[in-house]
Design an enzyme around this catalytic site. Structure first.
Site, mmCIF file in Angstrom:
data_model
loop_
_atom_site.group_PDB
_atom_site.id
_atom_site.type_symbol
_atom_site.label_atom_id
_atom_site.label_comp_id
_atom_site.label_asym_id
_atom_site.label_seq_id
_atom_site.Cartn_x
_atom_site.Cartn_y
_atom_site.Cartn_z
ATOM 1 N N TRP A 4 0.863 -1.185 0.000
ATOM 2 C CA TRP A 4 0.000 0.000 0.000
ATOM 3 C C TRP A 4 0.901 1.236 0.000
ATOM 4 O O TRP A 4 1.846 1.315 0.789
ATOM 5 C CB TRP A 4 -0.887 -0.017 1.252
ATOM 6 C CG TRP A 4 -1.788 1.167 1.412
ATOM 7 C CD1 TRP A 4 -2.544 1.767 0.441
ATOM 8 C CD2 TRP A 4 -2.019 1.898 2.622
ATOM 9 N NE1 TRP A 4 -3.239 2.814 0.981
ATOM 10 C CE2 TRP A 4 -2.925 2.923 2.320
ATOM 11 C CE3 TRP A 4 -1.545 1.784 3.928
ATOM 12 C CZ2 TRP A 4 -3.388 3.819 3.273
ATOM 13 C CZ3 TRP A 4 -1.996 2.675 4.885
ATOM 14 C CH2 TRP A 4 -2.909 3.681 4.556
ATOM 15 N N LYS A 23 -13.888 0.074 5.162
ATOM 16 C CA LYS A 23 -14.407 -0.712 4.038
ATOM 17 C C LYS A 23 -15.537 -1.646 4.500
ATOM 18 O O LYS A 23 -16.590 -1.693 3.889
ATOM 19 C CB LYS A 23 -13.312 -1.564 3.402
ATOM 20 C CG LYS A 23 -11.911 -1.041 3.552
ATOM 21 C CD LYS A 23 -11.544 -0.007 2.531
ATOM 22 C CE LYS A 23 -10.203 0.612 2.862
ATOM 23 N NZ LYS A 23 -9.736 1.574 1.923
ATOM 24 N N ASP A 56 -1.577 -5.684 8.999
ATOM 25 C CA ASP A 56 -2.538 -4.689 8.529
ATOM 26 C C ASP A 56 -3.791 -5.452 8.079
ATOM 27 O O ASP A 56 -3.747 -6.231 7.131
ATOM 28 C CB ASP A 56 -1.926 -3.894 7.368
ATOM 29 C CG ASP A 56 -2.841 -2.767 6.891
ATOM 30 O OD1 ASP A 56 -4.058 -2.840 7.125
ATOM 31 O OD2 ASP A 56 -2.332 -1.814 6.266
HETATM 32 C C1 LMR Z 1 -6.526 2.511 -0.751
HETATM 33 O O1 LMR Z 1 -5.515 1.799 -0.721
HETATM 34 O O2 LMR Z 1 -6.999 2.983 -1.779
HETATM 35 C C2 LMR Z 1 -7.269 2.797 0.520
HETATM 36 O O3 LMR Z 1 -6.659 2.153 1.594
HETATM 37 C C3 LMR Z 1 -7.523 4.231 0.736
HETATM 38 C C4 LMR Z 1 -6.281 4.960 1.174
HETATM 39 O O4 LMR Z 1 -6.324 5.596 2.208
HETATM 40 O O5 LMR Z 1 -5.254 4.925 0.466
#
Ligand code: LMR
Length: 406
Positions: free
Chosen positions: A131, A246, A211
């Site tokens: 992420w 989510k 996570d």
């Molecule tokens: C994402 O990966 O799109 C979500 O977790 C929203 C974010 O805060 O980045």
């Protein structure tokens, strides 16, 4: 002399910056496949019925909007602890704490700031890729962030590379793992691999930070807790960041939790005191309304059951969209196999679209994806599926054809 005269202009956020660009786009057919947000068939963020009923209940009770305690609403923390660790968690309660946090990001940051106190010279290892905000968040907390291999070009997990890297780390290093629905790839570890990772991490004295933002979107709430369970049963200390953004479609309410399993009962109170200090000096106390909604849902079996049903519907709709996209792309681009879209889990497909293809999608079709090629399949619906599939097929035909996972 202004203190801001030499402030560096930073690039836009790789995820939320895409939404900013999407909002500014006036094309009526635009589609936002960037951010990880579930949209219903009508293209809107759903208000879940369980949330609506809980809010009605709060209104009926004339629940005030007072401060929550620094570590959050007690009923929330207790119910969320049970959700994260399961109701059967022998000997965990004495060593475990769950603290309400500002979404999954807030939970990660609380945990990061705690670990900077306990393990100031540790490095943080995130998956490659991960992420986008993981690296930025742990760097902002003061850590050196490095990556362990995770994803291979053939669309599978680079398990040998992952184990090899973890196997070289000294004790005390922090390893961020995605409990399920890996973001961005949608490719998860299997139970056997989780077992090997847990054993290796315990042997080397590494600190797992799981996570768990997408729990409930792969196989269901219980099944998706498997990795957390494994670490809980092992007895080793670890952290979990959890989010209801989510799974309860409560994005803007900022409701999540940091759970910490300490090494012994004696460690619990000092750790909690540190987490409370961090929260107090960062935002004082978490969001009352969001926490009250969740506590109400988890506190009433009827509402909890309704939530489970609604979550299952979201999960199933995403699967249908995956199948719809893969089928359309398989038809439009014969000779290529897009079935990986069906097998990836959670909200995302790591489509393999190159940055150039992503740009072409945006410029020609006002379809927004992340530069990494991650698309949010949870934003597809029957009305935009053909448009998106045709657009992807067109940019792939136009590009040098090197771009999608074979
Ligand atoms: C994402 O990966 O799109 C979500 O977790 C929203 C974010 O805060 O980045």
């Amino acid at each position: 002399m202004s203190p801001f005269a030499h402030v560096e202009l930073l690039p836009r956020d790789p995820v939320l910056g895409i939404t900013e660009a999407f909002v500014a786009d006036t094309t009526p057919t635009k589609v936002n496949l960037g951010v990880g947000v579930y949209l219903g068939e009508d293209g809107r963020v759903p208000l879940l019925d369980c949330v609506r009923q809980a809010e009605e209940e709060l209104l009926r009770r004339k629940a005030p909007h007072g401060y929550s305690p620094i570590d959050g609403i007690a009923a929330y923390n207790s119910a969320v602890g049970s959700l994260i660790f399961g109701s059967e968690r022998p000997n965990l309660d004495e060593r475990m704490l769950t603290v309400q946090a500002l979404g999954g990001t807030g939970a990660l940051r609380l945990g990061a700031d705690l670990l900077r106190i306990t393990n100031p010279s540790a490095r943080v290892f995130i998956s490659d890729p991960s992420w986008e905000n993981h690296r930025a968040l742990f760097s902002a907390a003061g850590f050196t962030v490095e990556a362990y291999p995770y994803y291979k070009a053939d669309g599978t997990v680079d398990f040998a590379g992952l184990m090899q890297t973890l196997g070289t780390l000294p004790a005390g290093e922090i390893v961020v793992l995605h409990a399920c629905c890996h973001n961005p790839t949608g490719v998860d570890l299997d139970p056997g691999q989780w077992g090997e990772i847990q054993e290796l991490m315990a042997k080397r004295g590494l600190i797992p930070f799981l996570d768990a933002a997408y729990i409930g979107f792969a196989d269901g709430l219980d099944a998706d807790r498997r990795a957390i369970d494994l670490f809980a049963r092992s007895g080793m200390p670890f952290l979990v960041s959890f989010s209801f953004s989510k799974s309860l479609s409560l994005y803007g309410e900022r409701v999540g939790a940091l759970a910490v399993v300490t090494g012994s009962a004696a460690e619990r109170a000092p750790v909690l005191s540190q987490v409370k200090r961090i929260a107090r000096t960062t935002y004082s106390s978490p969001a009352t309304h969001g926490g009250a909604i969740v506590a109400t849902i988890l506190g009433e079996p009827g509402l909890t059951a309704l939530w489970h049903d609604e979550l299952a519907l979201m999960r199933d709709r995403i699967k249908t969209m995956r199948e719809g996209l893969a089928t359309r792309l398989n038809t439009q681009l014969p000779g290529r196999d897009f079935n990986f879209i069906v097998y990836q889990r959670g909200m995302f497909s790591y489509s393999g679209l190159s940055k150039t293809a992503v740009e072409a999608l945006r410029q020609q079709f006002s379809i927004y994806a992340l530069d990494s090629g991650r698309i949010c399949v949870a934003a597809l619906n029957k009305a935009n599926l053909d448009y998106v599939a045709e657009a992807i097929a067109k940019v792939l035909r136009e590009s040098d054809s090197q771009s999608l996972v074979a």
